[in-house]
Design an enzyme around this catalytic site. Structure first.
Site, PDB file in Angstrom:
ATOM      1  N   ASP A  71       0.850  -1.190   0.000  1.00  0.00           N
ATOM      2  CA  ASP A  71       0.000   0.000   0.000  1.00  0.00           C
ATOM      3  C   ASP A  71       0.888   1.245   0.000  1.00  0.00           C
ATOM      4  O   ASP A  71       1.721   1.425   0.894  1.00  0.00           O
ATOM      5  CB  ASP A  71      -0.910  -0.007   1.234  1.00  0.00           C
ATOM      6  CG  ASP A  71      -1.793   1.225   1.297  1.00  0.00           C
ATOM      7  OD1 ASP A  71      -2.521   1.481   0.334  1.00  0.00           O
ATOM      8  OD2 ASP A  71      -1.728   1.946   2.309  1.00  0.00           O
ATOM      9  N   THR A 104      -3.086   5.325  -3.895  1.00  0.00           N
ATOM     10  CA  THR A 104      -2.007   6.041  -3.193  1.00  0.00           C
ATOM     11  C   THR A 104      -0.666   5.875  -3.909  1.00  0.00           C
ATOM     12  O   THR A 104       0.136   6.802  -3.924  1.00  0.00           O
ATOM     13  CB  THR A 104      -1.892   5.534  -1.742  1.00  0.00           C
ATOM     14  OG1 THR A 104      -1.803   4.107  -1.749  1.00  0.00           O
ATOM     15  CG2 THR A 104      -3.111   5.927  -0.933  1.00  0.00           C
ATOM     16  N   THR A 105      -0.433   4.702  -4.489  1.00  0.00           N
ATOM     17  CA  THR A 105       0.798   4.510  -5.261  1.00  0.00           C
ATOM     18  C   THR A 105       0.709   5.268  -6.585  1.00  0.00           C
ATOM     19  O   THR A 105       1.671   5.887  -7.030  1.00  0.00           O
ATOM     20  CB  THR A 105       1.049   3.015  -5.530  1.00  0.00           C
ATOM     21  OG1 THR A 105       0.998   2.309  -4.289  1.00  0.00           O
ATOM     22  CG2 THR A 105       2.400   2.794  -6.177  1.00  0.00           C
ATOM     23  N   ASP A 402      -8.975  -0.106   2.197  1.00  0.00           N
ATOM     24  CA  ASP A 402      -8.964   0.522   0.874  1.00  0.00           C
ATOM     25  C   ASP A 402     -10.225   0.178   0.099  1.00  0.00           C
ATOM     26  O   ASP A 402     -10.847   1.036  -0.531  1.00  0.00           O
ATOM     27  CB  ASP A 402      -7.733   0.072   0.076  1.00  0.00           C
ATOM     28  CG  ASP A 402      -6.445   0.714   0.591  1.00  0.00           C
ATOM     29  OD1 ASP A 402      -6.531   1.476   1.566  1.00  0.00           O
ATOM     30  OD2 ASP A 402      -5.373   0.457   0.022  1.00  0.00           O
TER      31      ASP A 402
END
Length: 565
Positions: A71, A104-105, A402
């Protein structure tokens, strides 16, 4: 004798001291390039985690605490980044995590690629503000096109909408450690979100409990509230462990005899008076317990301790009790059962009691859990996660978080776009076409933005071990078609291209829009910084820091020697 030149002696200007001695100041193009290089270095640390075939990172701190995760936000938080410009990437990943929950990445990789594309222009002497203006214009064009490109799910019936949400949750879980059971967990996530109040969508109303042991498939969803059995005294095993339609009393009261404070003082003239005081204490606790029983409740929960006397008292009357219940669990029980937490046992009536269809205490692995199911006001759910190792369960929890965030956002913002890099390639094509309508240098800058958008499908291919050049050429050819090519993305199984919309690889519009806007803003902010000033710490502050580090090291050594850690 020479005349004094205006402004100084012999024409020399006296030095003007603005900053304290030892201040480090860097400015100009080298400083900007240095900031870009630092950000790109951070991106290189997380880019391999992107997508379904992304790798995991193992991070451990000085105390040996180990975290395994792919994550982006978790990794960025754990990396102790000290470079001031690179810290911006940590901030945007946290922002994406709190606002949307997924991507998020993506946001970090996209921001790094935008800076990487801007670097040659900066080195050639282009003014950073020209790049900033072009990037912001490109972001506006891209976000406007995403709205046209998206498919709304607002007008679908409940069954079809649930299926779309299920696909979105599966897409989110695709890149997680629990991807092997994505269908099982996606269904669980959609069912949990469906039980929430559809107006508030309060995330706190979904509890996640972790029990080490068993397999992922042994995880289950409780339609109501579940929490781990609290500390109990003798007599607890004599209490009944299941009820049908029980009355539930929620307290914030201690039900145990308390020893006097150390500084308390009572002066007695007659030893017989001491017995009266002891009897009065017993009388007070028994009055409290009698009032609890008279209220008609069969289950008594308290935020504070319930002692051995009260535990045995309730067991003798076929009642269940639990003390020291965590605050968030107490709040969810009150919310689901309709009960009200009382700070006194006086004046208890039917209105303050909660109820549910069934209460039971169930063995889950090595732990025992209290389950409240069939709650009349149920706007809450609890997910009990099982797994072999603690780190694995922690990562499963992050993955579920998530997916829950994605489904919540998809319910509120009912529009989806195809995933797998399809929307990124389409935006790249749109921006290239838009750049051809412009004159001057701006055309080059927007073209650089368009090229940066291709980093997502390229990285998906690289992480899966496929030839990204060949796959991107196929995608460009598909997206260049007038009809039917805009939904094509990376086929992660074969390394080719596939209609990701038709393959149900979907994600909410808000994920892409938020990632694009956050990445652009971060890139523009870094490009607009032309000087970095580092103030020196005072000698006193340095001494304090060294002393604190020494004290911490000593305490840590003592703990290790005593076997505490």
């Amino acid at each position: 004798m020479a005349a004094l030149a205006p402004g100084g002696y012999m024409g020399l200007q006296p030095p003007i001291i603005l900053l304290r001695e030892g201040t480090d100041s860097s400015q100009g193009i080298p400083q900007l390039v240095s900031n870009i290089n630092a950000c790109v270095a951070v991106v290189d640390a997380v880019r391999t985690t992107l997508g379904p075939r992304g790798m995991d990172k193992l991070v451990y701190d000085e105390r040996g605490q180990t975290t395994i995760s792919n994550d982006g936000a978790t990794i960025m938080k754990l990396l102790d980044i000290v470079h001031p410009a690179a810290k911006l990437l940590v901030d945007i990943s946290k922002s994406q995590d709190s606002e949307v929950g997924d991507g998020t990445t993506t946001v970090v990789v996209l921001a790094g690629e935008l800076l990487k594309e801007a670097k040659p222009f900066v080195e050639e002497g282009v003014h950073p503000q020209s790049l900033v203006a072009a990037y912001r214009k490109a972001c506006k064009v891209a976000t406007d096109y995403i709205k046209e490109f998206s498919t709304t799910i607002e007008n679908m019936d409940d069954k079809a909408k649930a299926e779309v949400l299920h696909k979105c949750a599966m897409t989110s879980l695709n890149s997680k450690l629990i991807a092997g059971e994505k269908d099982f967990f996606a269904r669980m996530v959609v069912d949990a979100v469906a039980k929430l109040d559809q107006n508030t969508m309060d995330l706190k109303m979904i509890g996640v409990k972790k029990v080490v042991g068993g397999t992922l498939r042994e995880s289950f969803l409780v339609d109501g509230v579940a929490f781990k059995k609290t500390f109990s005294y003798a007599g607890f095993e004599q209490q009944p462990k299941s009820f049908q339609k029980p009355k539930i009393l929620l307290l914030n009261v201690e039900l145990e005899l308390k020893s006097e404070k150390e500084n308390a003082e009572i002066r007695l003239n007659d030893p017989a008076q001491y017995q009266e005081i002891v009897e009065a204490e017993w009388q007070i606790i028994y009055e409290k317990l009698d009032k609890c029983v008279e209220s008609g409740a069969q289950v008594v929960l308290s935020r504070l301790a319930i002692g051995d006397l009260a535990t045995q008292y309730f067991a003798d009357r076929n009642m269940f009790c639990a003390g020291r219940v965590p605050e968030d669990d107490m709040h969810r029980v009150a919310f689901a059962t309709g009960g009200m937490v009382q700070t006194s046992v006086n004046g208890l009536d039917e209105e303050v009691l909660g109820t549910c269809e069934a209460f039971e205490e169930r063995q889950v692995g090595n732990e025992r859990y209290n389950l409240f199911t069939g709650c009349p006001l149920a706007r809450t759910a609890t997910i009990v996660l099982r797994g072999g190792a603690e780190q694995f369960i922690e990562e499963a929890h992050r993955s579920m978080h998530d997916a829950i965030m994605i489904v919540r956002r998809a319910v509120k913002n009912a529009a989806i776009v195809p995933g797998g890099g399809a929307v990124d390639m389409e935006l790249s094509k749109v921006l290239r076409n838009f750049s051809r309508t412009l004159l001057g240098k701006e055309q080059l800058f927007i073209n650089a933005f368009a090229k940066a958008m291709e980093v997502i499908p390229r990285q998906l291919c690289d992480n899966a071990g496929f030839d990204s050049t060949e796959t991107l050429n196929k995608l460009r050819q598909k997206h260049a078609l007038a009809e039917g090519g805009k939904n094509f993305g990376v086929d992660i199984d074969t390394g080719g291209v596939i209609d990701t919309y038709g393959s149900f690889v979907w994600e909410p519009v808000i994920v892409k829009r938020n990632a694009l806007q956050a990445a652009t803003e971060a890139a523009c902010l870094i490009l607009s910084v032309d000087e970095t000033v580092r103030n020196p710490a005072s000698e006193q502050e340095k001494e304090w820091e060294e002393e604190e580090e020494w004290v911490e090291a000593c305490l840590w050594e003592e703990c290790v020697e005593e076997g505490v850690v």
